[in-house]
Structures are given as structure tokens and as C-alpha cells.
Design a protein around this motif. Sequence first.
Motif, PDB file in Angstrom:
ATOM      1  N   LYS A  78       0.827  -1.210   0.000  1.00 54.03           N
ATOM      2  CA  LYS A  78       0.000   0.000   0.000  1.00 54.03           C
ATOM      3  C   LYS A  78       0.864   1.264   0.000  1.00 54.03           C
ATOM      4  O   LYS A  78       0.577   2.217  -0.727  1.00 54.03           O
ATOM      5  CB  LYS A  78      -0.944  -0.001   1.200  1.00 54.03           C
ATOM      6  N   VAL A  79       1.905   1.271   0.819  1.00 53.60           N
ATOM      7  CA  VAL A  79       2.785   2.441   0.867  1.00 53.60           C
ATOM      8  C   VAL A  79       3.496   2.609  -0.472  1.00 53.60           C
ATOM      9  O   VAL A  79       3.599   3.722  -1.002  1.00 53.60           O
ATOM     10  CB  VAL A  79       3.788   2.340   2.032  1.00 53.60           C
ATOM     11  N   ARG A 118       7.902   3.884   4.405  1.00 48.08           N
ATOM     12  CA  ARG A 118       8.411   2.640   3.833  1.00 48.08           C
ATOM     13  C   ARG A 118       9.784   2.318   4.412  1.00 48.08           C
ATOM     14  O   ARG A 118      10.103   1.153   4.667  1.00 48.08           O
ATOM     15  CB  ARG A 118       8.461   2.727   2.309  1.00 48.08           C
ATOM     16  N   ALA A 119      10.573   3.331   4.696  1.00 48.62           N
ATOM     17  CA  ALA A 119      11.876   3.110   5.329  1.00 48.62           C
ATOM     18  C   ALA A 119      11.706   2.424   6.679  1.00 48.62           C
ATOM     19  O   ALA A 119      12.488   1.538   7.039  1.00 48.62           O
ATOM     20  CB  ALA A 119      12.614   4.439   5.498  1.00 48.62           C
ATOM     21  N   LYS A 120      10.674   2.799   7.426  1.00 50.78           N
ATOM     22  CA  LYS A 120      10.401   2.159   8.722  1.00 50.78           C
ATOM     23  C   LYS A 120      10.106   0.674   8.533  1.00 50.78           C
ATOM     24  O   LYS A 120      10.594  -0.168   9.290  1.00 50.78           O
ATOM     25  CB  LYS A 120       9.222   2.861   9.395  1.00 50.78           C
ATOM     26  N   LEU A 121       9.327   0.342   7.521  1.00 52.52           N
ATOM     27  CA  LEU A 121       9.042  -1.065   7.242  1.00 52.52           C
ATOM     28  C   LEU A 121      10.316  -1.818   6.876  1.00 52.52           C
ATOM     29  O   LEU A 121      10.543  -2.932   7.341  1.00 52.52           O
ATOM     30  CB  LEU A 121       8.009  -1.189   6.118  1.00 52.52           C
ATOM     31  N   TYR A 122      11.144  -1.207   6.035  1.00 53.33           N
ATOM     32  CA  TYR A 122      12.418  -1.828   5.682  1.00 53.33           C
ATOM     33  C   TYR A 122      13.265  -2.034   6.935  1.00 53.33           C
ATOM     34  O   TYR A 122      13.824  -3.104   7.160  1.00 53.33           O
ATOM     35  CB  TYR A 122      13.200  -0.958   4.695  1.00 53.33           C
ATOM     36  N   ASP A 146      19.840  -1.180   3.960  1.00 55.40           N
ATOM     37  CA  ASP A 146      20.214  -0.451   2.742  1.00 55.40           C
ATOM     38  C   ASP A 146      18.990   0.175   2.075  1.00 55.40           C
ATOM     39  O   ASP A 146      19.041   1.336   1.638  1.00 55.40           O
ATOM     40  CB  ASP A 146      20.942  -1.369   1.756  1.00 55.40           C
ATOM     41  N   ASP A 147      17.899  -0.573   2.001  1.00 53.39           N
ATOM     42  CA  ASP A 147      16.679  -0.046   1.399  1.00 53.39           C
ATOM     43  C   ASP A 147      16.096   1.086   2.249  1.00 53.39           C
ATOM     44  O   ASP A 147      15.598   2.077   1.712  1.00 53.39           O
ATOM     45  CB  ASP A 147      15.647  -1.158   1.213  1.00 53.39           C
ATOM     46  N   ALA A 148      16.174   0.940   3.563  1.00 48.07           N
ATOM     47  CA  ALA A 148      15.696   2.002   4.457  1.00 48.07           C
ATOM     48  C   ALA A 148      16.510   3.274   4.243  1.00 48.07           C
ATOM     49  O   ALA A 148      15.949   4.373   4.187  1.00 48.07           O
ATOM     50  CB  ALA A 148      15.777   1.551   5.908  1.00 48.07           C
ATOM     51  N   ILE A 149      17.805   3.123   4.098  1.00 47.87           N
ATOM     52  CA  ILE A 149      18.675   4.289   3.875  1.00 47.87           C
ATOM     53  C   ILE A 149      18.322   4.980   2.568  1.00 47.87           C
ATOM     54  O   ILE A 149      18.218   6.210   2.512  1.00 47.87           O
ATOM     55  CB  ILE A 149      20.161   3.861   3.920  1.00 47.87           C
ATOM     56  N   ILE A 150      18.105   4.214   1.521  1.00 50.21           N
ATOM     57  CA  ILE A 150      17.747   4.800   0.219  1.00 50.21           C
ATOM     58  C   ILE A 150      16.458   5.609   0.335  1.00 50.21           C
ATOM     59  O   ILE A 150      16.374   6.750  -0.144  1.00 50.21           O
ATOM     60  CB  ILE A 150      17.609   3.691  -0.850  1.00 50.21           C
ATOM     61  N   ASP A 151      15.441   5.037   0.993  1.00 49.03           N
ATOM     62  CA  ASP A 151      14.175   5.759   1.123  1.00 49.03           C
ATOM     63  C   ASP A 151      14.306   6.991   2.012  1.00 49.03           C
ATOM     64  O   ASP A 151      13.713   8.035   1.727  1.00 49.03           O
ATOM     65  CB  ASP A 151      13.079   4.833   1.651  1.00 49.03           C
ATOM     66  N   LEU A 152      15.080   6.899   3.072  1.00 48.74           N
ATOM     67  CA  LEU A 152      15.265   8.074   3.933  1.00 48.74           C
ATOM     68  C   LEU A 152      16.048   9.163   3.228  1.00 48.74           C
ATOM     69  O   LEU A 152      15.740  10.350   3.377  1.00 48.74           O
ATOM     70  CB  LEU A 152      15.946   7.671   5.239  1.00 48.74           C
TER      71      LEU A 152
END
Length: 108
Positions: free
Chosen positions: A46-47, A64-68, A75-81
Motif C-alpha cells: 500500500k505504501v 516505507r523506510a520504517k518497514l524496511y 540499505d533499502d531504508a537508507i535509500i528511502d530516507l
Amino acid sequence: MALLEFKEYQAAMNELNSLKQCCKDRIPAEVEQRVVTSWQNDVFIKVSERIKQTPDNPVLYANRAKLYFDNGMFDDAIIDLEKAIVLDPKNEGFKRYLEVVKSAKASK
């Protein structure tokens, strides 16, 4: 609009935490984990769909970074942040959270 999305996200995360507490003593841990993972996947989808619709909304990337992050995908959280910070460079909360994620990744 961002506040509503944040409230929706918070409500979803609160529901997830309630689900974890409700199931804690009633079902086997592996079943609980499958349910929680499935639920997290639904929230993630959904996000991600919202991001496609409004790619200039930094709150969605932070959500979405929180979910990652919660799933150890640093790494995915860092990209989104980093994307959230590009979209909202004055948001100190995003910057602090990025440092938390980087620290967790470094200590992994």
C-alpha cells in the motif's frame, strides 16, 4: 495530505502491534510470524502504491523506510530516507532517523 497518510500508517502499525500482542500466547510463534509478515507485506504494498501515485511525498518514503528497517533491510531504508530528505531537506526527524538506521546497519 501527508498528515493523513502518517495517521493511516500509524494506525496500521498500531494494528500490527495489537495483532502481535493478541497472538503472543495463543498461537505458535511460527504462525504468528507468518501472519505478521503477511500483514507487513500488505502495508508495504500500500505504501509503495502511494509512492507511485505521489512520488514527491517524503512522508511516504519515511514510512516505507520504517518497514524496511523493521525487517532488517537497512540499505533499502537508507535509500528511502535519503529520498525523503531530498524532498524535505529541513526535516530533522528524517535526518535523525537516517542516522539511527546507519548506526543499526554498522552494528549488525
